[in-house]
Each structure stands twice: as C-alpha cells, then as structure tokens.
Design a protein around this motif. Structure first.
Motif, PDB file in Angstrom:
ATOM      1  N   ARG A 111       0.831  -1.200   0.000  1.00 52.98           N
ATOM      2  CA  ARG A 111       0.000   0.000   0.000  1.00 52.98           C
ATOM      3  C   ARG A 111       0.870   1.256   0.000  1.00 52.98           C
ATOM      4  O   ARG A 111       0.512   2.255  -0.623  1.00 52.98           O
ATOM      5  N   TYR A 112       2.005   1.210   0.679  1.00 53.58           N
ATOM      6  CA  TYR A 112       2.900   2.371   0.719  1.00 53.58           C
ATOM      7  C   TYR A 112       3.366   2.734  -0.683  1.00 53.58           C
ATOM      8  O   TYR A 112       3.311   3.899  -1.086  1.00 53.58           O
ATOM      9  N   TYR A 113       3.829   1.754  -1.442  1.00 61.67           N
ATOM     10  CA  TYR A 113       4.328   2.029  -2.787  1.00 61.67           C
ATOM     11  C   TYR A 113       3.190   2.222  -3.784  1.00 61.67           C
ATOM     12  O   TYR A 113       3.324   2.968  -4.756  1.00 61.67           O
ATOM     13  N   PHE A 114       2.065   1.537  -3.559  1.00 59.75           N
ATOM     14  CA  PHE A 114       0.931   1.655  -4.467  1.00 59.75           C
ATOM     15  C   PHE A 114       0.339   3.066  -4.432  1.00 59.75           C
ATOM     16  O   PHE A 114      -0.101   3.590  -5.461  1.00 59.75           O
ATOM     17  N   GLN A 115       0.303   3.677  -3.233  1.00 56.16           N
ATOM     18  CA  GLN A 115      -0.263   5.008  -3.080  1.00 56.16           C
ATOM     19  C   GLN A 115       0.806   6.097  -2.986  1.00 56.16           C
ATOM     20  O   GLN A 115       0.498   7.232  -2.631  1.00 56.16           O
ATOM     21  N   HIS A 116       2.048   5.758  -3.298  1.00 53.43           N
ATOM     22  CA  HIS A 116       3.113   6.747  -3.267  1.00 53.43           C
ATOM     23  C   HIS A 116       2.840   7.827  -4.316  1.00 53.43           C
ATOM     24  O   HIS A 116       2.279   7.544  -5.386  1.00 53.43           O
ATOM     25  N   PRO A 117       3.193   9.084  -4.030  1.00 53.68           N
ATOM     26  CA  PRO A 117       2.935  10.163  -5.001  1.00 53.68           C
ATOM     27  C   PRO A 117       3.482   9.899  -6.393  1.00 53.68           C
ATOM     28  O   PRO A 117       2.794  10.176  -7.396  1.00 53.68           O
ATOM     29  N   TRP A 118       4.697   9.362  -6.486  1.00 52.92           N
ATOM     30  CA  TRP A 118       5.247   9.080  -7.805  1.00 52.92           C
ATOM     31  C   TRP A 118       4.413   8.043  -8.547  1.00 52.92           C
ATOM     32  O   TRP A 118       4.181   8.156  -9.757  1.00 52.92           O
ATOM     33  N   SER A 119       3.951   7.019  -7.825  1.00 49.22           N
ATOM     34  CA  SER A 119       3.126   5.990  -8.445  1.00 49.22           C
ATOM     35  C   SER A 119       1.820   6.577  -8.963  1.00 49.22           C
ATOM     36  O   SER A 119       1.394   6.301 -10.089  1.00 49.22           O
ATOM     37  N   ARG A 120       1.180   7.424  -8.167  1.00 45.74           N
ATOM     38  CA  ARG A 120      -0.093   8.011  -8.562  1.00 45.74           C
ATOM     39  C   ARG A 120       0.076   8.988  -9.726  1.00 45.74           C
ATOM     40  O   ARG A 120      -0.754   9.040 -10.639  1.00 45.74           O
ATOM     41  N   ILE A 155       2.517   8.961 -12.050  1.00 46.69           N
ATOM     42  CA  ILE A 155       2.876   8.229 -13.268  1.00 46.69           C
ATOM     43  C   ILE A 155       1.637   7.611 -13.909  1.00 46.69           C
ATOM     44  O   ILE A 155       1.420   7.702 -15.125  1.00 46.69           O
ATOM     45  N   VAL A 156       0.802   6.977 -13.091  1.00 44.77           N
ATOM     46  CA  VAL A 156      -0.411   6.343 -13.618  1.00 44.77           C
ATOM     47  C   VAL A 156      -1.341   7.393 -14.231  1.00 44.77           C
ATOM     48  O   VAL A 156      -1.874   7.210 -15.335  1.00 44.77           O
ATOM     49  N   ALA A 157      -1.538   8.514 -13.546  1.00 41.81           N
ATOM     50  CA  ALA A 157      -2.469   9.540 -14.021  1.00 41.81           C
ATOM     51  C   ALA A 157      -2.014  10.151 -15.345  1.00 41.81           C
ATOM     52  O   ALA A 157      -2.825  10.345 -16.268  1.00 41.81           O
ATOM     53  N   TYR A 158      -0.714  10.452 -15.477  1.00 41.32           N
ATOM     54  CA  TYR A 158      -0.242  11.084 -16.708  1.00 41.32           C
ATOM     55  C   TYR A 158      -0.072  10.072 -17.842  1.00 41.32           C
ATOM     56  O   TYR A 158      -0.145  10.448 -19.016  1.00 41.32           O
ATOM     57  N   LEU A 159       0.142   8.798 -17.513  1.00 43.83           N
ATOM     58  CA  LEU A 159       0.206   7.783 -18.562  1.00 43.83           C
ATOM     59  C   LEU A 159      -1.148   7.606 -19.249  1.00 43.83           C
ATOM     60  O   LEU A 159      -1.203   7.329 -20.446  1.00 43.83           O
ATOM     61  N   VAL A 160      -2.222   7.760 -18.490  1.00 37.42           N
ATOM     62  CA  VAL A 160      -3.557   7.672 -19.085  1.00 37.42           C
ATOM     63  C   VAL A 160      -3.722   8.750 -20.158  1.00 37.42           C
ATOM     64  O   VAL A 160      -4.232   8.491 -21.251  1.00 37.42           O
ATOM     65  N   THR A 161      -3.286   9.969 -19.846  1.00 35.41           N
ATOM     66  CA  THR A 161      -3.362  11.059 -20.824  1.00 35.41           C
ATOM     67  C   THR A 161      -2.544  10.734 -22.068  1.00 35.41           C
ATOM     68  O   THR A 161      -2.999  10.931 -23.205  1.00 35.41           O
ATOM     69  N   PHE A 162      -1.331  10.229 -21.874  1.00 39.55           N
ATOM     70  CA  PHE A 162      -0.467   9.887 -23.006  1.00 39.55           C
ATOM     71  C   PHE A 162      -1.060   8.766 -23.847  1.00 39.55           C
ATOM     72  O   PHE A 162      -1.096   8.855 -25.083  1.00 39.55           O
ATOM     73  N   PHE A 163      -1.560   7.716 -23.201  1.00 41.32           N
ATOM     74  CA  PHE A 163      -2.128   6.578 -23.935  1.00 41.32           C
ATOM     75  C   PHE A 163      -3.358   6.992 -24.733  1.00 41.32           C
ATOM     76  O   PHE A 163      -3.573   6.502 -25.849  1.00 41.32           O
ATOM     77  N   ASN A 164      -4.182   7.870 -24.180  1.00 44.19           N
ATOM     78  CA  ASN A 164      -5.372   8.317 -24.902  1.00 44.19           C
ATOM     79  C   ASN A 164      -5.003   9.099 -26.151  1.00 44.19           C
ATOM     80  O   ASN A 164      -5.647   8.960 -27.198  1.00 44.19           O
ATOM     81  N   PHE A 165      -3.982   9.929 -26.079  1.00 42.39           N
ATOM     82  CA  PHE A 165      -3.534  10.652 -27.267  1.00 42.39           C
ATOM     83  C   PHE A 165      -2.880   9.704 -28.264  1.00 42.39           C
ATOM     84  O   PHE A 165      -2.993   9.900 -29.480  1.00 42.39           O
ATOM     85  N   LEU A 166      -2.190   8.693 -27.771  1.00 40.44           N
ATOM     86  CA  LEU A 166      -1.555   7.724 -28.672  1.00 40.44           C
ATOM     87  C   LEU A 166      -2.598   6.945 -29.455  1.00 40.44           C
ATOM     88  O   LEU A 166      -2.464   6.760 -30.674  1.00 40.44           O
ATOM     89  N   ILE A 167      -3.654   6.510 -28.776  1.00 42.04           N
ATOM     90  CA  ILE A 167      -4.690   5.749 -29.478  1.00 42.04           C
ATOM     91  C   ILE A 167      -5.468   6.656 -30.430  1.00 42.04           C
ATOM     92  O   ILE A 167      -5.930   6.217 -31.492  1.00 42.04           O
ATOM     93  N   VAL A 214      -7.371  17.071 -16.445  1.00 36.74           N
ATOM     94  CA  VAL A 214      -7.926  17.598 -15.197  1.00 36.74           C
ATOM     95  C   VAL A 214      -7.741  16.584 -14.073  1.00 36.74           C
ATOM     96  O   VAL A 214      -7.389  16.938 -12.946  1.00 36.74           O
ATOM     97  N   THR A 215      -7.963  15.301 -14.377  1.00 35.51           N
ATOM     98  CA  THR A 215      -7.745  14.257 -13.367  1.00 35.51           C
ATOM     99  C   THR A 215      -6.289  14.211 -12.928  1.00 35.51           C
ATOM    100  O   THR A 215      -5.985  14.200 -11.726  1.00 35.51           O
ATOM    101  N   ALA A 216      -5.363  14.179 -13.902  1.00 30.98           N
ATOM    102  CA  ALA A 216      -3.941  14.117 -13.563  1.00 30.98           C
ATOM    103  C   ALA A 216      -3.490  15.368 -12.815  1.00 30.98           C
ATOM    104  O   ALA A 216      -2.699  15.288 -11.866  1.00 30.98           O
ATOM    105  N   TRP A 217      -3.978  16.518 -13.222  1.00 32.14           N
ATOM    106  CA  TRP A 217      -3.586  17.770 -12.585  1.00 32.14           C
ATOM    107  C   TRP A 217      -4.153  17.863 -11.168  1.00 32.14           C
ATOM    108  O   TRP A 217      -3.512  18.409 -10.261  1.00 32.14           O
ATOM    109  N   MET A 218      -5.349  17.321 -10.953  1.00 27.68           N
ATOM    110  CA  MET A 218      -5.927  17.284  -9.608  1.00 27.68           C
ATOM    111  C   MET A 218      -5.169  16.298  -8.717  1.00 27.68           C
ATOM    112  O   MET A 218      -5.002  16.539  -7.524  1.00 27.68           O
ATOM    113  N   VAL A 219      -4.712  15.185  -9.292  1.00 29.39           N
ATOM    114  CA  VAL A 219      -3.876  14.256  -8.527  1.00 29.39           C
ATOM    115  C   VAL A 219      -2.577  14.951  -8.116  1.00 29.39           C
ATOM    116  O   VAL A 219      -2.112  14.808  -6.980  1.00 29.39           O
ATOM    117  N   THR A 220      -2.004  15.727  -9.040  1.00 31.36           N
ATOM    118  CA  THR A 220      -0.803  16.498  -8.714  1.00 31.36           C
ATOM    119  C   THR A 220      -1.086  17.475  -7.579  1.00 31.36           C
ATOM    120  O   THR A 220      -0.290  17.605  -6.635  1.00 31.36           O
TER     121      THR A 220
END
Length: 280
Positions: A20-29, A31-43, A179-185
C-alpha cells in the motif's frame, strides 16, 4: 501453527503495508495519471478513424448530438425541437439526482459509493443522455405523424465526419484526463502522508495563492494549446512517427484495455485526506 513476526507485526501485514505504501506513493499516482493522458492521445493518433471522411455513426450519442446540434426543419419545428431537448436535459438532471441517485442507488440499493452526494454528477450526466435519447424518439414520432419529414429524423448519424468527431472526442478526453492528472498532482502536493517527498515543491505549492493561480493558469494555457493543435492539424503524428510505433487492431485493443485498467488504478489509489480542491 507458528506465526512468523517481523518487528511485532505479522509478515503478511507488513507485506500489505509495504504494498500500500508504494501503491499510493505520489510518484506511483502521478505516473499512472499522466500515462492515461499519453495513452489516450496515442490511441487517437494511431486510430484510422481519426482520418476517416465517412459520416460519424455512434449509437445513442449520435441521437443526442443531432437532436441538439443539427437537423432543424425550420419554423415552428425549431421551437418545438429546442423546447423538447431543453425539457429532456432538465428532466434528466432531476431524475438522475432524485430518482436514480437518491432513491434507487441510495435508499433502495444502499450503495456506499453513492452515499450523500457522492457520484451525483456522474449519475445526472448519464441520466441526461438517457432522456435526450428518449425525447429524440418522441420528437421523431411527431415528425412521422406529420409526414414528409424524413430528412430531419433523429438517428445515430451525427451529421459530421468521423475525423471531426474524433477531434471532439480528443478534446473531451484531454479535459477529462488532464484535469484528473492535474488534480492528482494538486492532491499530492498538499498531502502529508509522505513527508520526505517533494519538500520544496510542496512548500512552494502551499504558499499563499500559488496553488490556485498555478492550477488554473496551467490548465487554461495547456488546454488552449491542445485545442489549437488538434483542431488545426498543426502537428502531424504520421510525419513524426514514420513507422516507429506501428499499430494494428490488436495492439490498439490492448492499448484501450491499458487505459481502462489505469483509470481503475487511479480510483483505487485515491484515498480521502481532507484535501482542498483547486478552488480554495
């Protein structure tokens, strides 16, 4: 049965805490949030539909779009059509809030995820789409009774090309994902659960009105740039890619699956810390 312990805690409990410590770590959150943005633009860039000149045909959504945006017969029919889709929106909002969210999900099914006002906007959004779809068929019935109005019948054809529809979808995807990724930030820079992470950045973010000014200025600036790039085709992915990341239907299907999984991960990583939103 012998229980193995490590520093006073069962081994399994320590493993859960470490995960849980690493799963909810800021870097983990982040990376996941901004990868979603990148993958959506890639598709979006790799999907052939983004370059298609065929008419856009989307069930339900196409009905709602053409009901509001086009296929106006003129005269008194325009007034009737506007009145009906306005009535559909109002009915959908009230039905979503009081009928579906409070009565069905809250009182009848007692779903915790919809307690109080949680999830009300999502329910109201989908219920509005539902009632726009229903009222579009009621409007079609009026046209059929009149006769000779077949060109104005509301159906799944949106009246635009797939290329333009995908641009609209890309802009909407950007707004939702960034907006989701920026709010996570924003949440991570306010959070104190990981005191050793980003001390300088968190101190600057919390100072005065820095957080509010930066949040909205970055959001508005980047959104303006992205909208201009998408709508004007200023950047051509085919010229940049040059076959470096070729895709087919299978790879794009897997990419869409990754996006879904990452969206679920964003929800699973989230936890309530009593953090202020970007408005204050």
């Amino acid at each position: 049965m012998k229980e193995y312990k490590l520093k006073g805690l069962p081994v399994c409990m320590r493993m859960v805490k470490a995960f849980r410590y690493y799963f909810q770590h800021p870097w983990s959150r982040l990376i996941v949030a901004y990868l979603v943005t990148f993958f959506n633009f890639l598709i979006f860039a790799e999907d052939p539909i983004s370059h298609s000149q065929t008419p856009a045909n989307v069930i339900v959504v196409g009905n709602c779009f053409s009901f509001i945006a086009n296929k106006y017969p003129g005269g008194g029919w325009n007034f009737l059509k506007v009145l009906m889709w306005l009535l559909a929106i109002v009915t959908g909002l009230f039905a979503g809030k009081f009928l579906f969210h409070q009565l069905m999900f809250g009182q009848l099914l007692r779903l915790k995820m919809f307690r109080k006002d949680h999830g009300s906007w999502m329910v109201m959004f989908f219920s509005t789409i539902l009632f726009l779809f229903i009222f579009s068929h009621i409007y079609n019935l009026c046209l059929l009774i009149t006769g000779n109005m077949s060109p104005f019948i509301i159906n799944e054809y949106m009246g635009i090309r797939n290329e333009n529809f995908m641009k609209l979808a890309a802009v909407g995807t950007w707004l939702g994902d960034f907006v989701t990724a920026w709010m996570v930030t924003d949440m991570m820079l306010q959070d104190d659960s990981y005191p050793a992470w980003g001390k300088t950045a968190r101190a600057f973010w919390r100072k005065g009105y820095n957080r509010i000014v930066l949040f909205w200025s970055v959001l508005i600036t980047l959104t303006s740039v992205v909208v201009v790039v998408i709508t004007t085709d200023w950047i051509s992915w085919d010229k940049l890619n040059r076959g470096f990341l070729p895709s087919d239907e299978i790879s794009r299907a897997f990419l869409a699956s990754f996006i879904l999984v990452f969206d679920l991960l964003i929800i699973m990583q989230g936890s309530q810390h009593g953090i202020h939103g970007p408005l204050g």
